[in-house]
Design a protein around this motif. Structure first.
Motif, PDB file in Angstrom:
ATOM      1  N   GLY A 417      98.019 -12.360  16.176  1.00  0.00           N
ATOM      2  CA  GLY A 417      97.559 -11.653  17.361  1.00  0.00           C
ATOM      3  C   GLY A 417      96.065 -11.794  17.576  1.00  0.00           C
ATOM      4  O   GLY A 417      95.375 -12.566  16.898  1.00  0.00           O
ATOM      5  N   ARG A 418      95.591 -11.017  18.529  1.00  0.00           N
ATOM      6  CA  ARG A 418      94.164 -11.007  18.842  1.00  0.00           C
ATOM      7  C   ARG A 418      93.465  -9.865  18.109  1.00  0.00           C
ATOM      8  O   ARG A 418      94.095  -8.865  17.750  1.00  0.00           O
ATOM      9  N   PRO A 419      92.146  -9.995  17.949  1.00  0.00           N
ATOM     10  CA  PRO A 419      91.363  -8.808  17.601  1.00  0.00           C
ATOM     11  C   PRO A 419      91.403  -7.818  18.760  1.00  0.00           C
ATOM     12  O   PRO A 419      91.852  -8.156  19.862  1.00  0.00           O
ATOM     13  N   PHE A 539      91.474 -17.939  26.457  1.00  0.00           N
ATOM     14  CA  PHE A 539      92.853 -18.404  26.564  1.00  0.00           C
ATOM     15  C   PHE A 539      92.868 -19.905  26.323  1.00  0.00           C
ATOM     16  O   PHE A 539      92.019 -20.637  26.842  1.00  0.00           O
ATOM     17  N   ARG A 540      93.844 -20.360  25.578  1.00  0.00           N
ATOM     18  CA  ARG A 540      93.891 -21.775  25.213  1.00  0.00           C
ATOM     19  C   ARG A 540      94.119 -22.689  26.405  1.00  0.00           C
ATOM     20  O   ARG A 540      93.749 -23.858  26.377  1.00  0.00           O
ATOM     21  N   ASP A 541      94.774 -22.178  27.451  1.00  0.00           N
ATOM     22  CA  ASP A 541      95.134 -23.017  28.593  1.00  0.00           C
ATOM     23  C   ASP A 541      94.250 -22.770  29.809  1.00  0.00           C
ATOM     24  O   ASP A 541      94.617 -23.151  30.922  1.00  0.00           O
ATOM     25  N   MET A 542      93.093 -22.135  29.621  1.00  0.00           N
ATOM     26  CA  MET A 542      92.191 -21.879  30.740  1.00  0.00           C
ATOM     27  C   MET A 542      90.772 -22.234  30.339  1.00  0.00           C
ATOM     28  O   MET A 542      90.355 -21.981  29.209  1.00  0.00           O
ATOM     29  N   LYS A 543      90.044 -22.812  31.281  1.00  0.00           N
ATOM     30  CA  LYS A 543      88.626 -23.069  31.062  1.00  0.00           C
ATOM     31  C   LYS A 543      87.872 -22.846  32.359  1.00  0.00           C
ATOM     32  O   LYS A 543      88.474 -22.848  33.448  1.00  0.00           O
ATOM     33  N   ALA A 556      92.808  -9.810  32.875  1.00  0.00           N
ATOM     34  CA  ALA A 556      93.260  -9.703  31.481  1.00  0.00           C
ATOM     35  C   ALA A 556      92.523  -8.577  30.766  1.00  0.00           C
ATOM     36  O   ALA A 556      93.114  -7.845  29.960  1.00  0.00           O
ATOM     37  N   LEU A 557      91.224  -8.428  31.047  1.00  0.00           N
ATOM     38  CA  LEU A 557      90.459  -7.352  30.427  1.00  0.00           C
ATOM     39  C   LEU A 557      90.908  -5.978  30.926  1.00  0.00           C
ATOM     40  O   LEU A 557      90.661  -4.965  30.264  1.00  0.00           O
ATOM     41  N   ASP A 564      98.376  -9.771  23.116  1.00  0.00           N
ATOM     42  CA  ASP A 564      98.267 -10.749  22.035  1.00  0.00           C
ATOM     43  C   ASP A 564      98.540 -12.177  22.492  1.00  0.00           C
ATOM     44  O   ASP A 564      98.638 -13.089  21.669  1.00  0.00           O
ATOM     45  N   ALA A 565      98.689 -12.381  23.802  1.00  0.00           N
ATOM     46  CA  ALA A 565      98.991 -13.723  24.305  1.00  0.00           C
ATOM     47  C   ALA A 565      97.741 -14.591  24.291  1.00  0.00           C
ATOM     48  O   ALA A 565      96.673 -14.166  24.723  1.00  0.00           O
ATOM     49  N   TRP A 566      97.872 -15.811  23.796  1.00  0.00           N
ATOM     50  CA  TRP A 566      96.759 -16.774  23.811  1.00  0.00           C
ATOM     51  C   TRP A 566      96.875 -17.747  24.976  1.00  0.00           C
ATOM     52  O   TRP A 566      95.979 -18.557  25.192  1.00  0.00           O
ATOM     53  N   LEU A 567      97.985 -17.681  25.711  1.00  0.00           N
ATOM     54  CA  LEU A 567      98.195 -18.531  26.882  1.00  0.00           C
ATOM     55  C   LEU A 567      98.286 -17.650  28.122  1.00  0.00           C
ATOM     56  O   LEU A 567      99.018 -16.650  28.136  1.00  0.00           O
ATOM     57  N   ALA A 568      97.548 -18.040  29.172  1.00  0.00           N
ATOM     58  CA  ALA A 568      97.588 -17.283  30.429  1.00  0.00           C
ATOM     59  C   ALA A 568      98.760 -17.714  31.302  1.00  0.00           C
ATOM     60  O   ALA A 568      99.236 -16.933  32.129  1.00  0.00           O
ATOM     61  N   ARG A 569      99.196 -18.984  31.195  1.00  0.00           N
ATOM     62  CA  ARG A 569     100.322 -19.528  31.959  1.00  0.00           C
ATOM     63  C   ARG A 569     100.183 -19.239  33.457  1.00  0.00           C
ATOM     64  O   ARG A 569     101.063 -18.648  34.086  1.00  0.00           O
ATOM     65  N   PRO A 570      99.092 -19.662  34.062  1.00  0.00           N
ATOM     66  CA  PRO A 570      98.846 -19.300  35.472  1.00  0.00           C
ATOM     67  C   PRO A 570      99.838 -19.908  36.447  1.00  0.00           C
ATOM     68  O   PRO A 570      99.999 -19.387  37.561  1.00  0.00           O
ATOM     69  N   ASP A 571     100.532 -20.988  36.052  1.00  0.00           N
ATOM     70  CA  ASP A 571     101.453 -21.645  36.987  1.00  0.00           C
ATOM     71  C   ASP A 571     102.903 -21.219  36.791  1.00  0.00           C
ATOM     72  O   ASP A 571     103.794 -21.726  37.479  1.00  0.00           O
ATOM     73  N   ASP A 572     103.143 -20.266  35.881  1.00  0.00           N
ATOM     74  CA  ASP A 572     104.506 -19.777  35.679  1.00  0.00           C
ATOM     75  C   ASP A 572     104.855 -18.717  36.720  1.00  0.00           C
ATOM     76  O   ASP A 572     103.970 -18.011  37.227  1.00  0.00           O
ATOM     77  N   PRO A 573     106.133 -18.574  37.025  1.00  0.00           N
ATOM     78  CA  PRO A 573     106.554 -17.503  37.960  1.00  0.00           C
ATOM     79  C   PRO A 573     106.293 -16.122  37.349  1.00  0.00           C
ATOM     80  O   PRO A 573     106.275 -15.948  36.136  1.00  0.00           O
TER      81      PRO A 573
END
Length: 613
Positions: A417-419, A539-543, A556-557, A564-573
């Motif tokens: 998870g995340r801190p 997030f691993r999939d965002m820059k 997200a904040l 605890d998600a490390w992926l934002a998945r912006p293109d998912d439904p």
């Protein structure tokens, strides 16, 4: 102060502010005054200038750039992409320099590692370029010494309003007034003089439930061993010089025996080399120690940087290397006379270490011969005998702020998870919890007291760590608020640059709103930061620059994304459950769950961001 008056001040000092030592600014007024041209200080000044404010940076030496311009060429960052904004701009400019100068397929472009590895002179050049681009608003005054004495600051109703510094060339005392001051010194000198509470030394293990706190002896990569009491004390981690070494004969300068040389200081190293003794578990070297281990890598830890050079740090596998523990303990609260004396002592010790490795008969001759292949880089630090101009001050005063960063803030709350996520984050960052030794070698111990590296994950840094308690008109992005263990991860230059940028933006916001920096709207500060590419939550999939990046960061904040998600998945439904939860978390009006379900995740976060402003 209005902009016209700030520009008149600039007109008086003009281009001279960029000529070493000769800018004059007796009794000058700026919107923002930064003490220290460390990378954090430079980014604070640049951010304030870009926000439309006049700013001055006061630098004790002739050169700007702090440690990256003085040998720290292998960037200390655990996850690339965890920190953005002006730090990422610095990295990009470094890469462009090597590509433009040597070609995209050159060894130099390869060895710069996408801009994260660089020569000291290139780091200084990039910092100078950033400053020069803002010369209409940003002035640098060199050879200005601030002494941490209460007589050198003026406060009105608890707010810092003016400081006095000494021109080291003329001896004249100059007064600088500002609406906001920023302490970007490694030592926290301005904050101390202004009356801020601060800590020096190590907390005990029980104070914050930090496993690495207090007195600690552990083999590198091992577990705490005998003598690890966790007791609090006044010890601080060792300093050294980050050396720029090369074995290119055309660039190599031979290491001469220093005038103050004590062979006895280094003899234990010869015993360790002959017997193969290290601080690894069991005392033996492993395969991971192969890099130049039979040569200079047994003395220091070399990391390749462009043009055949290395950034040579302390070798943590050794009981003795370029760190000099114990003797630096007075540094944080001492004056510059003492600091300069210690800097000279550390320089002689460091040169003596290299000379010993290359020449002393107590070491095997073949080992000495391999070490003699290395020397100082002639193309660096030409005005200082090719030796770094600045001590690596790993830890000074830690100012007591509105929030104190501890180990728990950098460690996941559960596996994978995340801190903890700080809603008032002003940057994400990542490096291990990491401290160098605080004491010299002691018989029977697995390692030097205080040496540790403990894993962390990309974390968020709350605004409160740069806001000192009680004193207004001041931000402290370098001597940040934290425990010894918590500070040990924040103290890396990428994080300091990001916190400096946040301080510059916060100062500008405070001036615009006529508020103390502690009163600025953090949401407004975050909006400004993400617009300039700051990463507030990794997030691993965002820059920075990606579609929906800003909305992902800000929402997200607010708790919209899975904690605890490390992926934002912006293109998912968007799922129905997500839509309802996000709308509730955002407090956005005018967005229905049915409408939200027709959108992708990134699109919905953008809508919610706009609707909740």
């Amino acid at each position: 102060m209005n902009d016209h008056f700030g520009l008149r001040i600039w007109a008086l000092v003009g281009i001279l502010a960029f000529s070493p030592g000769r800018a004059r600014a007796a009794d000058a007024t700026f919107d923002v005054v930064v003490v220290g041209s460390t990378p954090g200080g430079i980014m604070a000044g640049v951010a304030a200038a870009r926000a439309g404010r006049t700013a001055a940076i006061l630098e004790r030496g002739t050169h700007v750039g702090g440690l990256p311009a003085n040998g720290l060429g292998a960037t200390d960052i655990g996850t690339r992409g965890a920190t953005g904004g002006l730090f990422l701009e610095f990295v990009g400019r470094v890469k462009r320099h090597y590509v433009a100068t040597y070609g995209a397929d050159s060894p130099q472009a390869r060895d710069c590692s996408d801009g994260y590895h660089f020569e000291p002179r290139v780091a200084e050049q990039v910092f100078e370029g950033l400053i020069a681009e803002h010369k209409g608003r940003l002035a640098v005054f060199r050879r200005r010494q601030f002494d941490a004495e209460p007589a050198n600051v003026d406060r009105e109703a608890g707010r810092l309003v003016a400081i006095r510094v000494r021109d080291r060339d003329s001896g004249a005392v100059e007064t600088y007034r500002a609406k906001v001051f920023i302490d970007a010194t490694y030592e926290g000198d301005l904050a101390a003089a202004a009356g801020c509470a601060y800590r020096v030394g190590r907390e005990g293990r029980d104070e914050n439930d930090e496993p690495m706190a207090g007195r600690l002896y552990k083999a590198w990569g091992g577990v705490p061993g005998p003598g690890s009491t966790g007791q609090a004390d006044n010890a601080i981690q060792a300093f050294n010089y980050r050396l720029c070494l090369t074995r290119n004969p055309e660039d190599r300068v031979e290491v001469a025996r220093p005038a103050r040389y004590d062979r006895d200081e280094y003899l234990s190293l010869a015993d360790d080399v002959r017997e193969g003794r290290t601080t690894a578990p069991g005392g033996k070297a492993g395969k991971s120690m192969a890099l130049a281990w039979d040569s200079i890598g047994r003395i220091v830890n070399p990391v390749a940087i462009p043009n055949g050079k290395v950034d040579a740090n302390n070798q943590h596998w050794n009981f003795l290397s370029s760190d000099l523990p114990e003797e630096n303990w007075p540094w944080p609260t001492s004056g510059w006379d003492w600091r300069d004396h210690f800097a000279g002592r550390l320089r002689d010790y460091t040169l003596g270490l290299l000379y010993f490795a290359q020449n002393d008969p107590a070491l095997p001759e073949d080992f000495r011969a391999r070490c003699r292949e290395w020397g100082l880089a002639r193309s660096e630090f030409a005005d200082d005998g090719h030796f770094p101009r600045q001590v690596y001050v790993r830890e000074g005063r830690r100012v007591v702020g509105e929030y104190s960063f501890a180990a728990k803030d950098a460690v996941p709350t559960r596996p994978d998870g995340r801190p903890p996520i700080h809603a008032d984050s002003v940057t994400a960052s990542h490096y291990a919890l990491d401290s160098h030794a605080v004491r010299k070698r002691e018989p029977g111990r697995a390692h030097l007291d205080g040496f540790f590296s403990s894993p962390s994950r990309p974390y968020t840094v709350p605004y409160g760590v740069i806001v000192p308690k009680k004193v207004d008109g001041l931000l402290t992005p370098v001597p940040v608020s934290g425990t010894h263990v918590g500070f040990s991860t924040l103290r890396m230059e990428p994080c300091w640059m990001a916190l400096g940028e946040a301080a510059g933006e916060a100062a500008a916001l405070a001036i615009e709103a006529d508020l103390a920096p502690r009163r600025v709207a953090v949401a407004a500060l975050q909006e400004r930061l993400v617009k300039h590419g700051a990463v507030l939550m990794y997030f691993r999939d965002m820059k920075p620059g990606d579609a929906h990046f800003e909305a992902v960061q800000l929402m997200a904040l607010r708790g919209c994304l899975e904690p605890d998600a490390w992926l934002a998945r912006p293109d998912d439904p968007v799922t129905e459950a997500e839509a309802r939860r996000w709308i509730e978390k955002s407090g956005a009006a005018g967005v229905s769950p049915d409408e939200a379900r027709s959108l992708k995740r990134g699109e919905l976060l953008d809508r919610l961001r706009r609707a909740s402003k």
